[in-house]
Design an enzyme around this catalytic site. Structure first.
Site, mmCIF file in Angstrom:
data_model
loop_
_atom_site.group_PDB
_atom_site.id
_atom_site.type_symbol
_atom_site.label_atom_id
_atom_site.label_comp_id
_atom_site.label_asym_id
_atom_site.label_seq_id
_atom_site.Cartn_x
_atom_site.Cartn_y
_atom_site.Cartn_z
ATOM 1 N N PRO A 127 -39.311 16.016 -34.051
ATOM 2 C CA PRO A 127 -38.011 15.426 -34.381
ATOM 3 C C PRO A 127 -37.999 13.909 -34.585
ATOM 4 O O PRO A 127 -37.419 13.150 -33.796
ATOM 5 C CB PRO A 127 -37.147 15.832 -33.189
ATOM 6 C CG PRO A 127 -38.110 15.906 -32.053
ATOM 7 C CD PRO A 127 -39.390 16.430 -32.652
ATOM 8 N N CYS A 128 -38.591 13.475 -35.685
ATOM 9 C CA CYS A 128 -38.587 12.047 -35.990
ATOM 10 C C CYS A 128 -37.179 11.534 -36.284
ATOM 11 O O CYS A 128 -36.934 10.331 -36.197
ATOM 12 C CB CYS A 128 -39.531 11.746 -37.145
ATOM 13 S SG CYS A 128 -39.290 12.762 -38.610
#
Length: 161
Positions: A127-128
């Site tokens: 989850p950047c």
């Protein structure tokens, strides 16, 4: 190395998933910055993607908060360390680039963290989108800032559309 890909719809547009020897190694959005050339994805074959597609469907339905898929994160040792830290950011929460750099033991490395974050090959699942600027504002996202805003709003319980 045996690569295959598939494409699936999502609330954020089509997602291209790539597997290497049956292990997920890529998830790319349309027009994503740093998206590898299509010809590197191998032929289309939905077979290796059953679990990933099931978990993405559950995530977008609001029923899954943490992915439990085997991943092949191809990158430098530093990039892989950053990506591991991204996976530890809880659903619905954010961290700044500086906080990640400090967690890595080098508070001055926020720019390097940002560069590694931008090269994340498995968006959404790694989850950047949960990384924000020091001021709390949205900065840089390979899939575009509007998608980042929508993903964060979704995880925080705001209406999807």
């Amino acid at each position: 190395m045996n690569r295959h890909h598939t494409v699936t719809d999502s609330p954020y547009g089509p997602l291209t998933l790539v597997a290497e020897d049956g292990v997920l190694c890529g998830l790319y959005m349309t027009d994503q910055r740093h998206r590898p050339p299509q010809e590197t994805f191998g032929p289309r074959d939905d077979t290796p993607f059953g679990a990933a597609l099931d978990q993405l469907t559950a995530y977008f339905a609001g029923e899954l908060r943490a992915f439990t898929l085997p991943l092949r994160l191809n990158g430098t040792p530093f990039q892989r360390t950053v990506w591991d830290h991204l996976r530890a950011i809880p659903y619905g929460e954010t961290r700044t680039y500086g906080e990640l750099a400090a967690a890595l033991g080098n508070p001055a490395a926020s720019r390097a963290v940002g560069l590694a974050n931008g090269r994340n090959p498995i968006g959404v699942i790694v989850p950047c989108h949960r990384v924000i600027g020091a001021s709390g504002g949205l900065t840089g996202y390979g899939g575009g800032l509007e998608r980042k805003r929508r993903l964060l709003d979704f995880e925080r319980g705001a209406a999807l559309f």
